[in-house]
Design a protein around this motif. Structure first.
Motif, PDB file in Angstrom:
ATOM      1  N   ASP A  83       1.388  46.699  48.113  1.00 21.49           N
ATOM      2  CA  ASP A  83       0.332  47.394  47.383  1.00 21.49           C
ATOM      3  C   ASP A  83      -0.848  46.468  47.090  1.00 21.49           C
ATOM      4  O   ASP A  83      -1.993  46.925  46.983  1.00 21.49           O
ATOM      5  CB  ASP A  83       0.882  47.943  46.059  1.00 21.49           C
ATOM      6  CG  ASP A  83       1.811  49.135  46.262  1.00 21.49           C
ATOM      7  OD1 ASP A  83       1.710  49.789  47.316  1.00 21.49           O
ATOM      8  OD2 ASP A  83       2.628  49.407  45.362  1.00 21.49           O
ATOM      9  N   ARG A  84      -0.594  45.164  46.957  1.00 20.78           N
ATOM     10  CA  ARG A  84      -1.637  44.214  46.603  1.00 20.78           C
ATOM     11  C   ARG A  84      -2.336  43.612  47.824  1.00 20.78           C
ATOM     12  O   ARG A  84      -3.560  43.559  47.877  1.00 20.78           O
ATOM     13  CB  ARG A  84      -1.047  43.073  45.752  1.00 20.78           C
ATOM     14  CG  ARG A  84      -0.623  43.486  44.368  1.00 20.78           C
ATOM     15  CD  ARG A  84      -1.795  44.069  43.586  1.00 20.78           C
ATOM     16  NE  ARG A  84      -1.426  44.470  42.235  1.00 20.78           N
ATOM     17  CZ  ARG A  84      -1.601  43.705  41.170  1.00 20.78           C
ATOM     18  NH1 ARG A  84      -2.116  42.492  41.295  1.00 20.78           N
ATOM     19  NH2 ARG A  84      -1.273  44.156  39.981  1.00 20.78           N
ATOM     20  N   LEU A 133       7.325  53.985  54.187  1.00 20.93           N
ATOM     21  CA  LEU A 133       7.129  55.141  53.313  1.00 20.93           C
ATOM     22  C   LEU A 133       5.755  55.131  52.650  1.00 20.93           C
ATOM     23  O   LEU A 133       5.123  56.177  52.495  1.00 20.93           O
ATOM     24  CB  LEU A 133       8.222  55.171  52.238  1.00 20.93           C
ATOM     25  CG  LEU A 133       9.450  56.041  52.517  1.00 20.93           C
ATOM     26  CD1 LEU A 133      10.427  55.955  51.368  1.00 20.93           C
ATOM     27  CD2 LEU A 133       9.073  57.476  52.785  1.00 20.93           C
ATOM     28  N   SER A 134       5.282  53.951  52.241  1.00 18.10           N
ATOM     29  CA  SER A 134       3.991  53.908  51.560  1.00 18.10           C
ATOM     30  C   SER A 134       2.842  54.173  52.528  1.00 18.10           C
ATOM     31  O   SER A 134       1.862  54.830  52.158  1.00 18.10           O
ATOM     32  CB  SER A 134       3.802  52.560  50.861  1.00 18.10           C
ATOM     33  OG  SER A 134       3.981  51.479  51.760  1.00 18.10           O
ATOM     34  N   SER A 202      -3.909  49.550  54.209  1.00 18.31           N
ATOM     35  CA  SER A 202      -4.161  50.172  52.911  1.00 18.31           C
ATOM     36  C   SER A 202      -3.632  49.272  51.819  1.00 18.31           C
ATOM     37  O   SER A 202      -2.695  48.498  52.021  1.00 18.31           O
ATOM     38  CB  SER A 202      -3.476  51.542  52.829  1.00 18.31           C
ATOM     39  OG  SER A 202      -2.065  51.395  52.842  1.00 18.31           O
ATOM     40  N   LYS A 203      -4.265  49.364  50.663  1.00 22.11           N
ATOM     41  CA  LYS A 203      -3.844  48.625  49.489  1.00 22.11           C
ATOM     42  C   LYS A 203      -3.838  49.571  48.299  1.00 22.11           C
ATOM     43  O   LYS A 203      -4.502  50.601  48.306  1.00 22.11           O
ATOM     44  CB  LYS A 203      -4.790  47.453  49.203  1.00 22.11           C
ATOM     45  CG  LYS A 203      -4.837  46.386  50.287  1.00 22.11           C
ATOM     46  CD  LYS A 203      -5.792  45.269  49.902  1.00 22.11           C
ATOM     47  CE  LYS A 203      -5.896  44.226  51.006  1.00 22.11           C
ATOM     48  NZ  LYS A 203      -6.843  43.138  50.651  1.00 22.11           N
ATOM     49  N   GLY A 204      -3.102  49.186  47.269  1.00 25.73           N
ATOM     50  CA  GLY A 204      -3.119  49.955  46.038  1.00 25.73           C
ATOM     51  C   GLY A 204      -4.049  49.312  45.040  1.00 25.73           C
ATOM     52  O   GLY A 204      -5.080  48.749  45.382  1.00 25.73           O
ATOM     53  N   GLY A 205      -3.681  49.357  43.768  1.00 26.62           N
ATOM     54  CA  GLY A 205      -4.494  48.748  42.732  1.00 26.62           C
ATOM     55  C   GLY A 205      -4.502  47.241  42.865  1.00 26.62           C
ATOM     56  O   GLY A 205      -3.468  46.621  43.119  1.00 26.62           O
ATOM     57  N   ASP A 399      -1.868  54.426  44.641  1.00 23.13           N
ATOM     58  CA  ASP A 399      -1.998  52.977  44.604  1.00 23.13           C
ATOM     59  C   ASP A 399      -0.685  52.295  44.229  1.00 23.13           C
ATOM     60  O   ASP A 399      -0.579  51.076  44.285  1.00 23.13           O
ATOM     61  CB  ASP A 399      -3.114  52.545  43.644  1.00 23.13           C
ATOM     62  CG  ASP A 399      -2.849  52.971  42.203  1.00 23.13           C
ATOM     63  OD1 ASP A 399      -1.845  53.667  41.964  1.00 23.13           O
ATOM     64  OD2 ASP A 399      -3.647  52.610  41.328  1.00 23.13           O
ATOM     65  N   GLN A 400       0.331  53.091  43.850  1.00 24.58           N
ATOM     66  CA  GLN A 400       1.659  52.555  43.556  1.00 24.58           C
ATOM     67  C   GLN A 400       2.684  53.028  44.594  1.00 24.58           C
ATOM     68  O   GLN A 400       3.885  53.016  44.332  1.00 24.58           O
ATOM     69  CB  GLN A 400       2.111  53.005  42.164  1.00 24.58           C
ATOM     70  CG  GLN A 400       1.366  52.346  41.019  1.00 24.58           C
ATOM     71  CD  GLN A 400       1.958  51.003  40.643  1.00 24.58           C
ATOM     72  OE1 GLN A 400       3.159  50.790  40.749  1.00 24.58           O
ATOM     73  NE2 GLN A 400       1.113  50.086  40.215  1.00 24.58           N
TER      74      GLN A 400
END
Length: 566
Positions: A83-84, A133-134, A202-205, A399-400
């Protein structure tokens, strides 16, 4: 085209980064297939590994368990790291490590090197699983398309688990035991460049620093808990079991407290305050807790009670896999028709019915009964897991997504480990008393036979004569009795899961901005501030992470032919 549907189309194009999202799904499924196959492919190779490397009992245990232990403990670490720093980046690094570790395992010339290679395979698997999955969550922003993609994904997982032993058996008949690992390398060599070209990043928060201390605390805690649970499943209750279990629980409690205090937590635990998310996680744990132990016991029943060969046992379990595949492929349609609540509850009830049906198994082979029971078992279990996974992933903020996927996979692993420990204990408690007073059998022999049915057969063979035959018959009878008790306990757990699933949403709510573009989804024009022609409205659940107040949309906004109001 309306502004809403135009925005939805733009979101899908941005998510796919120019690549066809269905091609991306194929790449992700190949990734999952490799990890799923590697989780089971070694099982048939253990005798060959034992003969060649001569590992001790502890070393052999670590050869088998290093992969799932390391993989389960690092899922949250690498899920949140993706995510980061980027999910594709972590996935491609996982590909590379998986290929290198496969080569190490294939050419390992001693047990310790094989253990290290299996641990590195677990690290690679922990990078790959939550990333698939993400990325799927990002590439398929429309929930209805995502449900179909998750159905394909879960069907591939079922195929991988079944193909592992069959592929391993085929390779062992023609090559040496290392070939079960070597087969991964050409697939990784293809997946790396294809994934780099086709998969979107892709990235999250990215607010605040990544919590390294929290990630390591979670990894250590999960490793200790999973290790303790595995030892419990093996019937060990000493300090080597209880100390890791207690230490793991303490570390996980410290991890939760740390995340609640941090301004930018590694994992947003507020997700668990959402009933759909926490209920989905609980359903995954209960489904695996009830079923995984039964698979192990069923394999023993088929081989030791019915006298089937390992190949015949595998073939008897194939219908279960095909039924699970069918449920995965039909899952999206069922979810649209029934909604998460009814789908997961019905899946639990169907699985419980299959388990109760299997209590009719006795000492003689009843192939039609087993076929029907295994088909219902596979279809019901996959229906439950599909609905739970889809609800969990859709409820999590985008984002999570990596952290949410890691939570789901960790729940799966923990449920499986606890299930083996719990149902194994129930089985032993129901099995052992039947061997306490067998006529003509010494107490010491009865005590040894009470450990397992396989050991009872060995003791009976050493005794010989009428006493040995009496012990053998008593052990078979006690095992069947224990199996019936275990099945009933499992059915109770499944019914508890059906009751838990009633907290899930009744309908498959979709974000109106994620509705597929096209005439069927365009809203009828209406004056600003006015109601629809019918004067009624329909509730639409907000996108995950955007608050909890339902939006009110005109009732005309209904995907025609889907049966789901959005």
């Amino acid at each position: 085209m309306s502004g809403t549907t135009t925005a939805a189309a733009l979101r899908r194009r941005a998510a796919g980064a120019g690549a066809n999202r269905w091609v991306v799904l194929v790449v992700l499924c190949v990734s999952l297939l490799l990890v799923a196959v590697d989780a089971t492919v070694l099982h048939v190779a253990v005798p060959a590994v034992t003969e060649d490397l001569k590992p001790g009992a502890v070393e052999l245990l670590w050869i088998v368990d290093a992969y799932p232990l390391v993989c389960a403990s690092l899922l949250i670490l690498f899920g949140t790291l993706g995510d980061r720093v980027g999910r594709r980046r972590v996935l491609l690094l996982g590909y590379t490590l998986f290929g290198v570790a496969s080569a190490m395992a294939a050419f390992a010339d001693d047990a310790h090197l094989l253990i290290v290679a299996r641990a590195l395979l677990g690290v690679g698997g922990a990078m790959i699983m939550p990333a698939t999955l993400s990325i799927l969550r990002q590439v398929f922003p429309d929930r209805r398309e995502r449900a179909l993609a998750i159905g394909v994904w879960s069907a591939v997982a079922a195929v991988g688990a079944a193909v592992g032993p069959l592929l391993g058996g085929f390779l062992l008949e023609h090559f040496w035991w290392g070939s079960v690992f070597l087969v991964n390398i050409p697939l990784m060599l293809v997946s790396l460049p294809v994934g780099r070209i086709l998969l979107p990043e892709s990235k999250g928060g990215s607010d605040g620093p990544w919590d390294v201390v929290g990630a390591l605390t979670a990894a250590a805690g999960l490793f200790a808990v999973v290790l303790g649970v595995k030892r419990l499943g093996a019937g060990e209750l000493g300090a080597a079991t209880l100390l890791p279990l207690a230490a793991g629980i303490v570390l996980l409690v410290l991890f939760v407290r740390r995340q609640r205090r941090r301004e930018h937590p590694l994992l947003d635990l507020r997700m668990f305050s959402r009933p759909a998310f926490s209920t989905s996680v609980g359903c995954i744990v209960l489904a695996m807790l009830a079923l995984v132990g039964l698979e192990l016991i069923a394999a023993q029943y088929l081989q030791l009670v019915l006298g089937l060969s390992p190949l015949e046992t595998g073939l008897r379990l194939v219908p279960l896999t095909f039924a699970a595949m069918a449920a995965g492929l039909a899952g999206a349609r069922m979810l649209r028709r029934f909604g998460p609540r009814r789908m997961v509850s019905l899946g639990f009830c169907l699985t419980a019915g299959a388990v109760v049906l299997l209590t009719a198994m006795g000492g003689d082979d009843n192939a039609p009964l087993l076929l029907g029971g295994f088909v219902l078992l596979g279809f019901g279990l996959e229906t439950t897991l599909f609905g739970a996974y889809e609800s969990m992933l859709s409820e999590a903020p985008q984002d999570q997504a990596g952290g949410a996927a890691a939570i789901g996979e960790t729940s799966y692993q923990l449920g499986a480990g606890i299930g083996i420990a719990l149902l194994g204990s129930v089985m032993n408690a129901a099995y052992a008393p039947g061997l306490s007073q067998v006529p003509g059998v010494p107490a010491s022999a009865s005590a040894a036979a009470a450990h397992s049915l396989g050991e009872a057969y060995e003791v009976a063979a050493r005794l010989g004569g009428p006493a040995g035959e009496a012990l053998r018959l008593a052990a078979r009878h006690s095992f069947v009795h224990g199996l019936h008790v275990t099945l009933l306990v499992s059915a109770g757990l499944l019914l508890a899961g059906a009751a838990m699933a009633l907290r899930l949403p009744r309908l498959m709510h979709c974000d109106p901005e994620e509705t597929p573009s096209g005439p069927a989804s365009e809203p009828s024009p209406a004056p600003s501030g006015s109601a629809s022609a019918s004067g009624t409205t329909a509730e639409v659940s907000p996108a995950p992470g955007h608050g909890s107040t339902p939006m009110r949309m005109p009732a005309q906004r209904e995907s025609r032919g889907s049966g789901v109001k959005v």
